[in-house]
Scaffold this motif. Structure first.
Motif: not given
Length: 572
Positions: A162-163, A168-169, A213-224
């Motif tokens: 969440e954080l 990112v957003d 966990n952060v990469y797969n749920k946050v960074l990867k969907p954001a193209g980071l």
């Protein structure tokens, strides 16, 4: 009125007349970058700041922006071409949880805290306003944000996601550069965040699990990219299991589910720390620059090991005195000289970025952002050292490199007080940074510089980092510039050009007063050149104009914008 040339001569004589120069050193500066021992090219964001997460709103403002802080950051962006890199991290990052329903500009105490620790690992709640405030930094500011790894509730993994997602957003004007995962885990047995078998190996497992966990749920969907993380963010690795070699052996650089997550090695340090440093904390010791080399010797070894792994090294938390400075030590002009030297020194070690840590109540912060202890907001002398480094970097427009010149034979009263650095731009010798940190103002030290015959008869322009005394709390000037304590804006307090001429062999002697530094720049006044900014525009030069100062050509612009684009693609 005297002519400008006569004014220059009279000013120089006035500076030199009362001084006695008992010692000198002769230094050879290679005319070309080839063959010289220098750093990699410095990022325009190299000399940065760290902001304690609980103090963020003091620097950014709450509902109303803190335009004083924002202007001070913008000044530096104008000097180097990019804002200083900011790390929002520190002890309090490991107290923070995110709650999207908390809409205020601020943070609140968590009434339902269940976290462990001397200060609970979930004791602070922030919401979207936290990142809206962070987004007030100058456009394009690189932000390294620290995630909370200390919290161990059953929902810990989800709370970290969440954080991270909120960061990112929420950062749109600024540029999210990287994540830390946990702050100074080497201290967690002491502060109660962990118990039992907590060591570098346990941290490695926890880090890789969290990063995955952060990469797969946050960074990867954001193209980071996956290599978006900066471990281990340690306070010190002396005598523990968090050394870089040990963490590498524990598998920190290895993959997790086919992805590699380490983009930078991240460590912290303080020259001295109240309650930890055993020797007296004094301004005299801070200004003995040999003491810095002694204190940082272990970190030098870690840097070499880190770079040997093929991963860049960053020093994300640093200061003269921790945790919140010391009056008449870290808030003096002497601390500005220490800061200038430390940035140049770490540049020669190929540290990619250095963040000087700030809290709103620290005497070691470059400025005081709000009224504290009855003292109004103001700019401290240290900020002027940041301005000097940003102008040095901007002078080369993406090509600035720094080398250390050997002053080891200097003895007597000046032992440990003299430092000299060569500065290259576009592959050629461009400047020399000369530091005399001997306390007092009655004496001087002469630097006899040899730039080589190919620089014969050139003019060299002197920019001074100066104040009335090493103990001065106010009145600092850099390159004739002062910064307003209310608006943060720069103004020219002294537009005199201080110029000398190299002889027919490319040699010149430059006298530096005790408790003073000079940057001697060939051909033009430092800060008078055009500086290319991230958006492709240019500044017209922050100092008095000089016809010899270089203009920005189309080819140079294309080259620099290409470099900037590559950096953003690789690291953002």
């Amino acid at each position: 009125m005297a002519s400008p040339s006569l004014r220059t001569v009279l000013h120089s004589l006035a500076l030199l007349a009362p001084l006695t120069s008992a010692q000198s050193v002769s230094l050879q500066i290679q005319p070309k970058r080839a063959g010289a021992a220098v750093s990699d090219e410095l990022s325009p964001s190299f000399a940065g700041f760290g902001i304690e997460p609980s103090n963020l709103f003091s620097f950014t403002g709450n509902e109303t922006p803190n335009n004083f802080s924002i202007q001070l950051l913008q000044n530096l962006a104008d000097y180097s071409g990019a804002p200083p890199h900011i790390r929002v991290g520190g002890n309090t990052q490991d107290y923070i949880l995110f709650n999207s329903s908390y809409t205020k500009f601020g943070w609140e105490k968590n009434a339902k805290s269940i976290g462990k620790g001397a200060i609970a690992s979930d004791s602070m709640i922030v919401g979207p306003g936290y990142f809206k405030a962070m987004d007030r930094f100058p456009k394009g500011t690189w932000v390294t944000y620290g995630l909370n790894l200390a919290y161990q509730g059953s929902d810990a993994a989800d709370k970290m996601v969440e954080l991270a997602q909120a960061a990112v957003d929420g950062l749109k004007n600024t540029q999210l550069y990287s994540f830390e995962i946990g702050n100074e885990p080497d201290l967690w047995l002491q502060n109660g965040f962990r118990a039992g078998a907590w060591d570098g190996k346990a941290y490695t497992t926890a880090f890789l699990d969290a990063a995955d966990n952060v990469y797969n749920k946050v960074l990867k969907p954001a193209g980071l990219p996956a290599t978006f993380f900066e471990p281990p963010a340690t306070a010190s690795t002396i005598g523990n299991t968090f050394e870089i070699t040990q963490l590498t052996n524990d598998g920190l650089l290895g993959d997790r589910n086919g992805n590699y997550y380490v983009g930078w090695w991240n460590q912290h340090d303080y020259f001295q720390f109240i309650g930890v440093t055993t020797e007296p904390i004094t301004l005299d010791n801070l200004m003995n620059l040999d003491s810095t080399n002694t204190q940082f010797a272990y970190w030098e070894k870690q840097i070499k090991i880190a770079l040997g792994t093929g991963v860049p090294y960053v020093l994300r938390e640093m200061s003269s005195v921790g945790p919140i400075g010391m009056h008449m030590v870290s808030d003096t002009f002497g601390a500005a000289l220490w800061t200038l030297n430390f940035f140049l020194y770490t540049a020669t070690l190929n540290v990619s970025s250095v963040q000087m840590h700030m809290t709103d109540n620290s005497n070691a912060s470059a400025w005081q952002p709000i009224q504290v202890y009855g003292n109004k907001p103001h700019v401290r002398p240290q900020y002027y050292a940041h301005a000097a480094v940003h102008q040095i970097i901007g002078n080369g427009n993406g090509t600035t490199q720094v080398g250390s010149l050997d002053v080891g034979k200097v003895g007597g009263d000046y032992k440990g007080r003299i430092r000299a650095y060569s500065v290259y731009a576009n592959g050629k010798a461009q400047a020399a940074a000369l530091i005399n940190s001997k306390p007092g103002t009655s004496g001087s030290f002469t630097f006899n510089l040899n730039f080589g015959a190919e620089n014969a008869n050139k003019k060299i322009y002197l920019s001074y980092l100066t104040a009335d005394s090493h103990e001065a709390l106010t009145g600092t000037r850099w390159n004739g510039i002062t910064f307003d304590d209310v608006t943060g804006r720069a103004s020219i307090a002294d537009d005199t050009l201080n110029v000398q001429t190299l002889d027919g062999n490319g040699q010149v002697g430059i006298q530096v007063r005790d408790s003073q530094a000079i940057v001697a720049n060939l051909d033009w006044q430092l800060g008078s050149n055009e500086v290319i900014k991230q958006d492709g525009s240019t500044t017209s030069g922050s100092r008095r104009k000089n016809s010899a100062a270089p203009k920005t050509t189309a080819s140079t612009m294309a080259m620099l914008m290409g470099i900037v684009s590559m950096i953003f693609i690789c690291f953002a």
